[in-house]
Design an enzyme around this catalytic site. Structure first.
Site, mmCIF file in Angstrom:
data_model
loop_
_atom_site.group_PDB
_atom_site.id
_atom_site.type_symbol
_atom_site.label_atom_id
_atom_site.label_comp_id
_atom_site.label_asym_id
_atom_site.label_seq_id
_atom_site.Cartn_x
_atom_site.Cartn_y
_atom_site.Cartn_z
ATOM 1 N N TYR A 137 0.826 -1.205 0.000
ATOM 2 C CA TYR A 137 0.000 0.000 0.000
ATOM 3 C C TYR A 137 0.862 1.258 0.000
ATOM 4 O O TYR A 137 2.076 1.203 0.219
ATOM 5 C CB TYR A 137 -0.949 0.009 1.200
ATOM 6 C CG TYR A 137 -0.303 0.346 2.527
ATOM 7 C CD1 TYR A 137 0.502 -0.577 3.198
ATOM 8 C CD2 TYR A 137 -0.476 1.600 3.116
ATOM 9 C CE1 TYR A 137 1.099 -0.260 4.409
ATOM 10 C CE2 TYR A 137 0.111 1.922 4.331
ATOM 11 C CZ TYR A 137 0.892 0.989 4.980
ATOM 12 O OH TYR A 137 1.483 1.302 6.179
ATOM 13 N N ARG A 142 -7.804 -20.009 -0.646
ATOM 14 C CA ARG A 142 -6.686 -19.808 0.277
ATOM 15 C C ARG A 142 -5.587 -20.857 0.063
ATOM 16 O O ARG A 142 -5.829 -22.057 0.140
ATOM 17 C CB ARG A 142 -7.189 -19.882 1.724
ATOM 18 C CG ARG A 142 -6.112 -19.573 2.751
ATOM 19 C CD ARG A 142 -6.701 -19.449 4.144
ATOM 20 N NE ARG A 142 -5.674 -19.133 5.129
ATOM 21 C CZ ARG A 142 -4.918 -20.058 5.731
ATOM 22 N NH1 ARG A 142 -5.095 -21.333 5.477
ATOM 23 N NH2 ARG A 142 -4.004 -19.688 6.615
ATOM 24 N N LYS A 147 6.461 -1.848 1.905
ATOM 25 C CA LYS A 147 5.286 -1.258 2.569
ATOM 26 C C LYS A 147 4.091 -2.209 2.422
ATOM 27 O O LYS A 147 3.216 -2.024 1.575
ATOM 28 C CB LYS A 147 4.987 0.128 1.974
ATOM 29 C CG LYS A 147 4.147 0.996 2.909
ATOM 30 C CD LYS A 147 4.245 2.451 2.501
ATOM 31 C CE LYS A 147 3.284 3.341 3.250
ATOM 32 N NZ LYS A 147 3.429 3.349 4.699
ATOM 33 N N GLU A 201 12.334 3.067 14.015
ATOM 34 C CA GLU A 201 11.436 4.100 13.469
ATOM 35 C C GLU A 201 10.160 4.082 14.279
ATOM 36 O O GLU A 201 10.018 3.303 15.228
ATOM 37 C CB GLU A 201 11.159 3.844 11.987
ATOM 38 C CG GLU A 201 10.468 2.521 11.725
ATOM 39 C CD GLU A 201 10.219 2.229 10.245
ATOM 40 O OE1 GLU A 201 10.031 3.179 9.463
ATOM 41 O OE2 GLU A 201 10.190 1.037 9.897
HETATM 42 N N1 PDD Z 1 3.005 5.238 7.206
HETATM 43 N N2 PDD Z 1 7.724 4.119 8.597
HETATM 44 C C1 PDD Z 1 6.602 3.384 8.640
HETATM 45 C C2 PDD Z 1 6.651 2.054 9.311
HETATM 46 C C3 PDD Z 1 5.419 3.874 8.047
HETATM 47 O O1 PDD Z 1 4.303 3.122 8.072
HETATM 48 C C4 PDD Z 1 5.435 5.143 7.424
HETATM 49 C C5 PDD Z 1 4.208 5.726 6.766
HETATM 50 C C6 PDD Z 1 6.632 5.872 7.407
HETATM 51 C C7 PDD Z 1 6.748 7.216 6.746
HETATM 52 O O2 PDD Z 1 6.710 7.090 5.343
HETATM 53 P P1 PDD Z 1 6.163 8.287 4.443
HETATM 54 O O3 PDD Z 1 6.922 9.495 4.829
HETATM 55 O O4 PDD Z 1 6.434 7.858 3.072
HETATM 56 O O5 PDD Z 1 4.682 8.415 4.762
HETATM 57 C C8 PDD Z 1 7.750 5.326 7.994
HETATM 58 C C9 PDD Z 1 1.758 5.679 6.581
HETATM 59 C C10 PDD Z 1 1.537 7.136 6.757
HETATM 60 C C11 PDD Z 1 0.631 4.808 7.073
HETATM 61 O O6 PDD Z 1 0.858 3.612 7.172
HETATM 62 O O7 PDD Z 1 -0.474 5.306 7.322
#
Ligand code: PDD
Length: 286
Positions: A33, A100, A149, A182
């Site tokens: 995503y 599945r 992601k 993070e």
């Molecule tokens: N999350 N680290 C993680 C684990 C994240 O899920 C996100 C973003 C970031 C920051 O990435 P970016 O600057 O590209 O948004 C770092 C989004 C906002 C979410 O899952 O809603």
């Protein structure tokens, strides 16, 4: 006005929008995503978000289900139908619907594509930033491929919930050596005594945040010193400033880590400068 969601080629009313129970995103978290800010009707850093989406797909051995141009049209149409000027879009691509099975489905299985758009109040965000947020530190219990992601977010969900119960808006995840990786949904930063910006390198253990990349470019433009290195929880607690970056929070000051107040307990000067200048460095696309 009812909200409209894009699901697999159709724009549907929110209440009727759904994917199949055997969607692989639903059963196996076999999906990736992106979340991207919409500001004043424009899309913020779309190019970088789409590049990361393509990379995430590649890492799970999928390809874009349509061209980037077509995806851009879907996103814009969903924004238009919801009349959102300020907010976010959520775009999810799963390996599709299939009986599945842990192994990949037949190659002709159509990926599922979802786009949801949400309004967010800029005034509310500014009010939050003016005060700053608290974060709670917690062990990083995620899988090792957090550079992708994916929607496999249960550890982050549990961390954020635990943080919320202690009055913190974000969880800072900590590796086995005591270093902050993070946030659960953001990248983590500190500013030391000399005004040096410090954030963990994105080669391993974190998601390469788009907001993080833009802040790195912004810091260079403004002649700030920046070091990409890990920092411990102890160092963060003693830092002059701390902040997080994400598409939903942009640059958000951190004024408390666990029970420790950061600096004088107010958002820091460097943090607020980066927040103010952020959109002058970001790419805004119509
Ligand atoms: N999350 N680290 C993680 C684990 C994240 O899920 C996100 C973003 C970031 C920051 O990435 P970016 O600057 O590209 O948004 C770092 C989004 C906002 C979410 O899952 O809603």
């Amino acid at each position: 006005m009812s909200r409209i969601v894009y699901v697999n080629g159709r724009y549907l009313p929110y209440a009727q929008a759904g994917v199949h129970v055997e969607d692989r995103g639903n059963q196996l978290a076999d999906a990736v995503y992106e979340v991207c800010e919409i500001k004043g009707g424009r899309i913020v850093d779309e190019r970088r978000h789409m590049a990361r989406l393509e990379r995430s797909l590649g890492e799970i051995q999928m390809r874009l289900p349509m061209t980037l141009a077509a995806l851009g049209r879907v996103i814009r149409e969903t924004i238009r139908r919801n009349r959102v000027r300020d907010g976010y879009f959520y775009l999810q691509i799963s390996r599709g619907q299939a009986r599945r099975d842990f192994v990949f489905p037949e190659p002709e299985t159509e990926p599922s594509v979802i786009c949801v758009v949400r309004h967010a109040s800029p005034a509310k965000a500014e009010a939050t930033a003016a005060k700053g947020i608290a974060v709670k530190t917690m062990p990083d219990e995620r899988w090792r491929r957090v550079d992708i992601k994916t929607v496999m977010l249960l550890p982050s969900v549990l961390a954020r919930e635990a943080a919320k119960r202690e009055g913190a808006a974000e969880a800072w995840l900590v590796d086995g050596d005591g270093y902050v990786t993070e946030g659960a949904t953001s990248n983590a930063w500190i500013v030391d005594d000399k005004g040096t910006l410090i954030t963990r390198p994105a080669d391993f253990g974190i998601l390469r945040g788009v907001t993080r990349s833009v802040v790195i470019d912004l810091a260079a433009r403004e002649g700030l010193t920046l070091v990409e290195r890990g920092f411990s929880v102890a160092e963060a607690k003693a830092a002059r400033e701390a902040f997080i970056t994400s598409a939903t929070g942009m640059v958000m000051p951190v004024v408390r880590i666990d029970q420790t107040t950061i600096g004088d307990g107010r958002p820091g000067r460097f943090t607020m400068m980066l927040r103010e200048l952020f959109h002058s460095q970001a790419e805004l696309a119509v």
